[in-house]
Design an enzyme around this catalytic site. Structure first.
Site, PDB file in Angstrom:
ATOM      1  N   GLN A  52      45.074  36.841  35.794  1.00 52.38           N
ATOM      2  CA  GLN A  52      44.501  35.595  35.303  1.00 52.38           C
ATOM      3  C   GLN A  52      45.170  34.395  35.968  1.00 52.38           C
ATOM      4  OE1 GLN A  52      41.945  34.761  33.399  1.00 52.38           O
ATOM      5  NE2 GLN A  52      42.451  32.573  33.485  1.00 52.38           N
ATOM      6  N   GLU A  53      46.461  34.497  36.219  1.00 48.98           N
ATOM      7  CA  GLU A  53      47.201  33.381  36.801  1.00 48.98           C
ATOM      8  C   GLU A  53      46.898  33.198  38.285  1.00 48.98           C
ATOM      9  OE1 GLU A  53      49.326  31.075  35.434  1.00 48.98           O
ATOM     10  OE2 GLU A  53      48.590  31.840  33.527  1.00 48.98           O
TER      11      GLU A  53
END
Length: 475
Positions: free
Chosen positions: A307-308
């Site tokens: 996600q990052e």
């Protein structure tokens, strides 16, 4: 009556196999749960009802609810696994189990007593995304629909076949939704009738599936008890269900297992699956090392990292956060991360940072909510998370529940709420989206990647202590 005769005939003819129902000659009426010393429940393996990880730890919507019911009744719950919902329901009719909980839509044509609803469902036809569109019933001409015999969708499709005689119905020998949808994705089936939740769960790993037609059929998921279940168990189950609706236990479990599905579109899922193959292998050892140091399941850390940065170690954002785990320079310094662009350093540092955030939350915050709030704090900072929890408390919401907090966090960007925060306004809505995406990525990794069991530590060597319990999905 016709359905019952079909079931009864099948029971008389069916042999006994591991996990299946025994022959009629082998059956005996099961004692009530108090005399038996256990609550015996028929279920099936599936993402929605009952599943177990590689270490044998079970979970699932029905599983978790029934464990709470067992605690209420003061007896252990014994789950008896059947290959499909039909056989689970047969076990109830034959008196082999006290009830069936297999994610089955209520069907009053069967000789069963159903509990009040646990959740609502509607039925759809699923095809491959490259298959022709179905606009109206006549488009089902010369199409073959695979459907579970005796289901509500089968009843409705039989009605359609009277109007569209060239439509074919296929009643498979293995009618489990997961199996049929997997066969459909591989091109072995034409269309599959299922419910919308089962489709959404399958689409997490099968992005080439699509809903092609909405069936005008809806029902509710309930638990099935014997047809003469008018005794204490039926009343105690209903009292239990009434309680968990009132105290939001049912809402929280529904959100845990179904609240985040279908937040990723097909393109996002396809990209993620491709990167699991292309990128994850080179970083898997680092995530597993981070698990050994923090006690946090490596697949949860991998989902957070994806996600990052989409597992891109050189990622940099406009705000100055960098690396695989997108750490600020200040956070990296605190954690002793010398090079944020070094994948291993970033992963180990980000894992320690997440563990610190999770540890800072009050003991009253349970898992898995604890991990999801820590994910939001990873994005916002713990100051903003604490401010949001204060706002939730003032609003009369439960600030230990992710179900409530994800409705409060988006308010932090509004001036009337931001003015109450010491840390100022925040993009709380983005933190919610981030957390919900990670829940999806984690679910997918749990289904595709095995658990990691760290080797025994050498005597005298102390790795980083685990904080809290395992993140959601581990058991």
């Amino acid at each position: 009556m016709r359905t019952f005769l079909i079931i009864a005939t099948a029971l008389l003819l069916a042999g006994c196999e591991p996990g299946a129902t025994p022959k009629v000659a082998d059956q005996h009426q099961l004692a009530d749960y108090r005399s038996a010393g256990e609550l015996r429940v028929a279920t099936r393996v599936g993402a929605a009802s009952y599943r177990s990880d590689t270490e044998g730890r079970a979970s699932g919507f029905d599983h978790d609810l029934l464990q709470k019911l067992g605690e209420r009744l003061g007896v252990p719950v014994r789950f008896v696994l059947f290959p499909d919902a039909t056989r689970a329901l047969e076990a109830v009719i034959r008196g082999q189990v006290h009830l069936a909980a297999a994610g089955v839509g209520r069907n009053d044509r069967l000789p069963l007593t159903w509990t009040s609803p646990l959740r609502e469902i509607d039925y759809v036809l699923v095809g491959r995304s490259d298959s022709p569109d179905l606009v109206e019933e006549k488009d089902l001409t010369r199409r073959t629909v695979s459907v579970r015999h005796g289901s509500l969708s089968a009843d409705y499709l039989n009605q359609i076949r009277k109007r569209v005689p060239d439509m074919n119905l296929h009643f498979p020998s293995n009618p489990a939704d997961e199996h049929l949808l997997n066969e459909l994705a591989q091109g072995h089936l034409d269309l599959v009738a299922t419910d919308r939740v089962q489709f959404a769960l399958a689409a997490q790993t099968l992005p080439n599936l699509a809903i092609v037609y909405d069936l005008p059929v809806s029902s509710t998921i309930g638990w099935a008890l014997p047809p003469d279940a008018k005794g204490s168990l039926a009343a105690e189950v209903e009292d239990f269900l009434s309680t968990i609706r009132t105290d939001d236990t049912l809402a929280r479990l529904s959100d845990r297992y179904f609240g985040h599905i279908r937040r990723l579109d097909d393109t996002a899922v396809t990209t993620f699956l491709a990167r699991i193959q292309a990128r994850l292998p080179r970083y898997r050892p680092h995530f597993q090392e981070a698990q050994a140091q923090t006690g946090i399941d490596w697949r949860f850390l991998a989902a957070l990292a994806y996600q990052e940065s989409h597992w891109e170690p050189l990622a940099t954002s406009w705000s100055g956060v960098r690396g695989m785990m997108m750490l600020t320079s200040e956070t990296a310094d605190r954690l002793g991360v010398r090079d944020r662009l070094d994948a291993r350093e970033s992963i180990l540092g980000g894992a320690r940072y997440f563990a610190m955030l999770r540890e800072q939350l009050p003991d009253a915050v349970p898992e898995p909510d604890r991990s999801w709030m820590a994910v939001a704090a990873y994005n916002l900072g713990m100051g903003h998370m604490n401010g949001a929890r204060t706002i939730a408390q003032r609003m009369g919401k439960d600030n230990t529940s992710w179900l409530d907090m994800k409705t409060v966090l988006p308010l932090m960007s509004r001036p009337e709420y931001a003015s109450r925060l010491k840390a100022g306004a925040a993009r709380g809505g983005e933190a919610v989206i981030m957390a919900e995406n990670i829940r999806n990525y984690h679910d997918i990794l749990l289904r595709l990647e095995g658990a990691y069991v760290p080797p025994l530590q050498p005597r005298g060597l102390k790795l980083g202590a685990a904080s809290g319990t395992s993140p959601p999905g581990d058991g």
